[in-house]
Write a protein that holds these residues in place. Structure first.
Motif, PDB file in Angstrom:
ATOM      1  N   LEU A  53     -10.385  13.302   4.699  1.00  0.00           N
ATOM      2  CA  LEU A  53      -9.970  12.095   3.963  1.00  0.00           C
ATOM      3  C   LEU A  53      -9.510  12.452   2.544  1.00  0.00           C
ATOM      4  CD1 LEU A  53     -12.776   9.643   5.152  1.00  0.00           C
ATOM      5  CD2 LEU A  53     -10.423   9.785   5.984  1.00  0.00           C
ATOM      6  N   GLN A  54     -10.164  13.489   1.976  1.00  0.00           N
ATOM      7  CA  GLN A  54      -9.774  13.912   0.620  1.00  0.00           C
ATOM      8  C   GLN A  54      -8.452  14.663   0.633  1.00  0.00           C
ATOM      9  OE1 GLN A  54     -12.869  16.431  -0.869  1.00  0.00           O
ATOM     10  NE2 GLN A  54     -14.215  14.688  -1.203  1.00  0.00           N
ATOM     11  N   SER A  55      -8.270  15.515   1.654  1.00  0.00           N
ATOM     12  CA  SER A  55      -7.088  16.387   1.624  1.00  0.00           C
ATOM     13  C   SER A  55      -5.860  15.734   2.238  1.00  0.00           C
ATOM     14  CB  SER A  55      -7.389  17.723   2.306  1.00  0.00           C
ATOM     15  OG  SER A  55      -7.851  17.494   3.612  1.00  0.00           O
ATOM     16  N   ASN A  56      -6.026  14.668   2.989  1.00  0.00           N
ATOM     17  CA  ASN A  56      -4.873  13.929   3.499  1.00  0.00           C
ATOM     18  C   ASN A  56      -5.103  12.436   3.342  1.00  0.00           C
ATOM     19  OD1 ASN A  56      -2.524  13.078   4.740  1.00  0.00           O
ATOM     20  ND2 ASN A  56      -2.973  13.974   6.737  1.00  0.00           N
ATOM     21  N   PRO A  57      -5.165  11.974   2.086  1.00  0.00           N
ATOM     22  CA  PRO A  57      -5.507  10.567   1.844  1.00  0.00           C
ATOM     23  C   PRO A  57      -4.439   9.589   2.342  1.00  0.00           C
ATOM     24  CG  PRO A  57      -4.859  11.624  -0.215  1.00  0.00           C
ATOM     25  CD  PRO A  57      -4.914  12.691   0.813  1.00  0.00           C
ATOM     26  N   VAL A  58      -3.201  10.046   2.456  1.00  0.00           N
ATOM     27  CA  VAL A  58      -2.126   9.125   2.850  1.00  0.00           C
ATOM     28  C   VAL A  58      -2.181   8.830   4.348  1.00  0.00           C
ATOM     29  CG1 VAL A  58       0.384   8.828   2.970  1.00  0.00           C
ATOM     30  CG2 VAL A  58      -0.652   9.827   0.942  1.00  0.00           C
ATOM     31  N   TYR A  59      -2.246   9.877   5.172  1.00  0.00           N
ATOM     32  CA  TYR A  59      -2.244   9.674   6.621  1.00  0.00           C
ATOM     33  C   TYR A  59      -3.622   9.771   7.254  1.00  0.00           C
ATOM     34  CZ  TYR A  59       2.881  10.077   6.747  1.00  0.00           C
ATOM     35  OH  TYR A  59       4.234   9.879   6.569  1.00  0.00           O
ATOM     36  N   LYS A  60      -4.547  10.500   6.588  1.00  0.00           N
ATOM     37  CA  LYS A  60      -5.909  10.711   7.112  1.00  0.00           C
ATOM     38  C   LYS A  60      -5.858  11.325   8.520  1.00  0.00           C
ATOM     39  CE  LYS A  60      -7.628   6.553   4.672  1.00  0.00           C
ATOM     40  NZ  LYS A  60      -6.415   6.291   3.920  1.00  0.00           N
ATOM     41  N   LYS A  61      -4.937  12.260   8.735  1.00  0.00           N
ATOM     42  CA  LYS A  61      -4.779  12.838  10.074  1.00  0.00           C
ATOM     43  C   LYS A  61      -4.800  14.349  10.035  1.00  0.00           C
ATOM     44  CE  LYS A  61      -1.717   9.861  12.728  1.00  0.00           C
ATOM     45  NZ  LYS A  61      -0.281   9.664  12.992  1.00  0.00           N
ATOM     46  N   ILE A  62      -5.127  14.926  11.195  1.00  0.00           N
ATOM     47  CA  ILE A  62      -5.002  16.379  11.365  1.00  0.00           C
ATOM     48  C   ILE A  62      -3.624  16.677  11.946  1.00  0.00           C
ATOM     49  CG2 ILE A  62      -7.469  16.865  11.682  1.00  0.00           C
ATOM     50  CD1 ILE A  62      -6.608  16.753  14.852  1.00  0.00           C
ATOM     51  N   PRO A  63      -3.099  17.867  11.752  1.00  0.00           N
ATOM     52  CA  PRO A  63      -3.665  19.001  11.033  1.00  0.00           C
ATOM     53  C   PRO A  63      -3.446  18.920   9.524  1.00  0.00           C
ATOM     54  CG  PRO A  63      -1.531  19.605  11.927  1.00  0.00           C
ATOM     55  CD  PRO A  63      -1.791  18.195  12.374  1.00  0.00           C
ATOM     56  N   VAL A  64      -4.340  19.586   8.796  1.00  0.00           N
ATOM     57  CA  VAL A  64      -4.120  19.806   7.366  1.00  0.00           C
ATOM     58  C   VAL A  64      -4.321  21.300   7.135  1.00  0.00           C
ATOM     59  CG1 VAL A  64      -4.860  19.295   5.005  1.00  0.00           C
ATOM     60  CG2 VAL A  64      -5.020  17.521   6.755  1.00  0.00           C
ATOM     61  N   LYS A 124      -5.037  24.037  -2.219  1.00  0.00           N
ATOM     62  CA  LYS A 124      -4.008  22.976  -2.124  1.00  0.00           C
ATOM     63  C   LYS A 124      -3.868  22.555  -0.673  1.00  0.00           C
ATOM     64  CE  LYS A 124      -1.114  24.411  -5.982  1.00  0.00           C
ATOM     65  NZ  LYS A 124       0.108  25.143  -6.337  1.00  0.00           N
ATOM     66  N   SER A 125      -3.688  21.259  -0.441  1.00  0.00           N
ATOM     67  CA  SER A 125      -3.567  20.821   0.951  1.00  0.00           C
ATOM     68  C   SER A 125      -2.164  20.379   1.295  1.00  0.00           C
ATOM     69  CB  SER A 125      -4.578  19.724   1.265  1.00  0.00           C
ATOM     70  OG  SER A 125      -4.592  18.779   0.259  1.00  0.00           O
ATOM     71  N   ILE A 126      -1.779  20.727   2.513  1.00  0.00           N
ATOM     72  CA  ILE A 126      -0.455  20.381   3.030  1.00  0.00           C
ATOM     73  C   ILE A 126      -0.666  19.719   4.375  1.00  0.00           C
ATOM     74  CG2 ILE A 126       1.814  21.292   3.718  1.00  0.00           C
ATOM     75  CD1 ILE A 126      -0.234  23.688   1.840  1.00  0.00           C
ATOM     76  N   SER A 127       0.007  18.577   4.605  1.00  0.00           N
ATOM     77  CA  SER A 127      -0.135  17.922   5.906  1.00  0.00           C
ATOM     78  C   SER A 127       1.217  17.664   6.549  1.00  0.00           C
ATOM     79  CB  SER A 127      -0.944  16.635   5.806  1.00  0.00           C
ATOM     80  OG  SER A 127      -0.710  15.989   4.610  1.00  0.00           O
ATOM     81  N   GLU A 128       1.175  17.199   7.796  1.00  0.00           N
ATOM     82  CA  GLU A 128       2.329  17.027   8.691  1.00  0.00           C
ATOM     83  C   GLU A 128       2.720  18.387   9.265  1.00  0.00           C
ATOM     84  OE1 GLU A 128       3.796  13.679   9.446  1.00  0.00           O
ATOM     85  OE2 GLU A 128       1.734  13.604   8.749  1.00  0.00           O
ATOM     86  N   SER A 129       2.502  18.526  10.579  1.00  0.00           N
ATOM     87  CA  SER A 129       2.555  19.856  11.209  1.00  0.00           C
ATOM     88  C   SER A 129       3.850  20.622  10.962  1.00  0.00           C
ATOM     89  CB  SER A 129       2.293  19.757  12.709  1.00  0.00           C
ATOM     90  OG  SER A 129       3.274  18.964  13.342  1.00  0.00           O
ATOM     91  N   LEU A 130       5.003  19.964  11.091  1.00  0.00           N
ATOM     92  CA  LEU A 130       6.256  20.714  10.929  1.00  0.00           C
ATOM     93  C   LEU A 130       6.489  21.110   9.475  1.00  0.00           C
ATOM     94  CD1 LEU A 130       8.625  18.900  13.459  1.00  0.00           C
ATOM     95  CD2 LEU A 130       7.366  21.033  13.750  1.00  0.00           C
ATOM     96  N   GLU A 182       0.843  -1.209   0.000  1.00  0.00           N
ATOM     97  CA  GLU A 182       0.000   0.000   0.000  1.00  0.00           C
ATOM     98  C   GLU A 182       0.872   1.251   0.000  1.00  0.00           C
ATOM     99  OE1 GLU A 182      -3.838  -1.941   2.256  1.00  0.00           O
ATOM    100  OE2 GLU A 182      -2.647  -0.461   3.356  1.00  0.00           O
ATOM    101  N   HIS A 183       1.944   1.207   0.799  1.00  0.00           N
ATOM    102  CA  HIS A 183       2.869   2.344   0.837  1.00  0.00           C
ATOM    103  C   HIS A 183       3.528   2.545  -0.523  1.00  0.00           C
ATOM    104  CE1 HIS A 183       3.362   1.382   5.392  1.00  0.00           C
ATOM    105  NE2 HIS A 183       2.347   2.201   5.202  1.00  0.00           N
ATOM    106  N   LEU A 184       3.951   1.437  -1.128  1.00  0.00           N
ATOM    107  CA  LEU A 184       4.605   1.538  -2.427  1.00  0.00           C
ATOM    108  C   LEU A 184       3.636   2.073  -3.480  1.00  0.00           C
ATOM    109  CD1 LEU A 184       6.743  -1.753  -2.496  1.00  0.00           C
ATOM    110  CD2 LEU A 184       7.549   0.587  -2.135  1.00  0.00           C
TER     111      LEU A 184
END
Lengths: 224, 225
Positions: free
Chosen positions: B49-60, B66-72, A129-131
């Motif tokens: 879920l749409q703006s952070n499909p990889v991690y599905k986490k806040i914050p976004v 355009k969406s940017i995720s991962e706080s730092l 999935e990651h790949l």
């Protein structure tokens, strides 16, 4: 002022090779010190007392640790052949994928190759999935960085070269051409690129033997 | 640079999350107006879920669509986009590397050691307390080196590392007040004890990190569950 750049690394480590790739791409002269992981030098421990790990870059006496932090430092200090894009959104995107590779892909790959046998199927599924995310991200681009090698390509050296070694050492195949045609293609291009191919540890048998001795022969004997 | 309209900048988050706090503090430093879209605990919105499909986490952060995720990563983005505002990262590459190194330490080592410390019991709690204390001693050293006698890691003003660590210690301060442990110790970590007060009192932070009483309320609820 005469510039002094030192690099403490380990010949088989993708993390220290990343730093060498960036230094070589930018034509920076440096002095390399090979470390032994089981017998770290007092100098290394002095320069990286927090994590006690390689790679460590020392520029004019000042040490920097953590490969991604080092790469950003190199790009900000030596401006030729930039590895980061200029646009802030593209830069954020590059940082995102680099973080994803180290934080998710790599542990996922390790788990699939050397995790608990009873979790093997799930681990392989997760690693794939990651790949898949990387497959979608590379798309039709030559490199993650576009036309030229960039930050994400360098960080993805693990996927481009070391993954093949992990697969052979453990007997678990993850990056198949059928499932990941674009990423497989990127890997081929990456390992044959100028500035990269000269920086890959070519003693594959030695590396495979080392991974087997360090991590084991793999989660399963079945998937060869 | 023209000011973005409020609707141009959205933050998807939840107020208690220290990661979300980082983003809001950074936007405040740059005086950027934004719409705060609060996620409900226990469910994830379609937008998330749409703006952070990889991690599905806040914050976004959603900026101009355009969406940017991962706080730092978001904080660095904010620093680079709104470059006319006060700088968040220092200008010298070596100082930037040091701040990035310690921010990564906060995320990779320190924050995980902090998790669930307030609900842990007995031996487990003792082990966690030891780990957190060790981390704080290292961070104290980093603070002394970085601040060079000034109020913040960044000097006179809040910077990247202040933003990275501040919300974590803001929570830790409340955990200490609950009693039973004393993590932020005036003897072992005098610099950090003073720093966390200065940080929480800063104009860009007030209103993002709630008063200690509100944090205690949440901690009590967690313990009760």
């Amino acid at each position: 002022m005469a510039e002094e750049v030192l690099l403490f690394g380990v010949w088989g480590s993708p993390f220290s090779r990343r730093v060498e790739m960036a230094l070589k791409l930018k034509g920076i002269q440096y002095k390399y010190f090979e470390e032994e992981l089981t017998n770290k030098s007092p100098t290394l421990l002095k320069y990286n007392p927090i994590h006690k790990k390689i790679p460590v870059l020392v520029h004019n006496g000042k040490p920097i640790a953590e490969s991604q932090v080092i790469l950003e430092y190199i790009d900000e200090t030596w401006k030729d052949c930039p590895i980061f894009p200029k646009d802030p959104y593209e830069r954020a995107n590059a940082r995102f994928w680099a973080k994803f590779i180290d934080e998710k892909c790599l542990p996922g790959i390790f788990n699939a190759c050397w995790g608990e046998e009873k979790q093997h199927q799930n681990a392989v599924k997760e690693a794939c999935e990651h790949l898949k995310h990387l497959e979608n991200e590379i798309g039709e681009k030559k490199y993650f960085g576009g036309e030229a090698i960039g930050f994400v390509d360098i960080v993805a050296n693990i996927i481009g070269y070391w993954l093949g070694l992990f697969e052979e050492a453990s007997g678990t195949k993850l990056l198949t051409r059928e499932e990941f045609p674009k990423l497989s293609n990127w890997a081929d291009v990456f390992v044959s690129s100028c500035g990269i191919k000269e920086n890959l540890p070519l003693a594959r048998d030695k590396l495979i033997a080392y991974f087997r001795s360090r991590f084991g022969t793999g989660s399963t004997d079945a998937s060869k | 640079m023209a000011n973005s309209s409020c609707s141009d900048v959205k933050v998807l988050g939840a107020w208690p999350s220290p990661f979300v706090m980082r983003v809001r503090i950074a936007l405040n430093i740059k005086s950027v107006k934004y719409e705060f879209l609060e996620e409900t605990i226990g469910s994830k919105s379609q937008l998330l879920l749409q703006s952070n499909p990889v991690y599905k986490k806040i914050p976004v952060l959603i900026h101009g669509g355009k969406s940017i995720s991962e706080s730092l990563i978001i904080v660095q983005y904010i620093d680079e986009v709104w470059s006319s505002g006060p700088s968040i990262l220092p200008s010298d590459p070596y100082d930037r590397a040091i701040e990035r190194f310690w921010a990564a330490y906060v995320d990779d080592k320190f924050f995980p050691s902090m998790q669930l410390i307030n609900t842990a019991q007995g031996e487990e709690k003792a082990a966690k307390v030891e780990q957190v204390t060790e981390g704080l001693v290292l961070l104290e050293e980093a603070f002394q080196k970085s601040s060079k006698g000034k109020a913040f890691f960044g000097g006179d003003r809040i910077g990247f590392l202040d933003i990275a660590l501040g919300p974590m210690l803001g929570w830790l301060r409340a955990i200490d007040k609950m009693g039973g442990v004393k993590l932020l110790d005036e003897v072992k970590t005098p610099g950090l004890v003073q720093w966390v007060e200065s940080f929480c009192a800063d104009g860009a932070v007030k209103g993002v990190i709630p008063d200690i009483e509100k944090l205690l309320e949440i901690l009590e609820k967690m313990k009760g569950n």
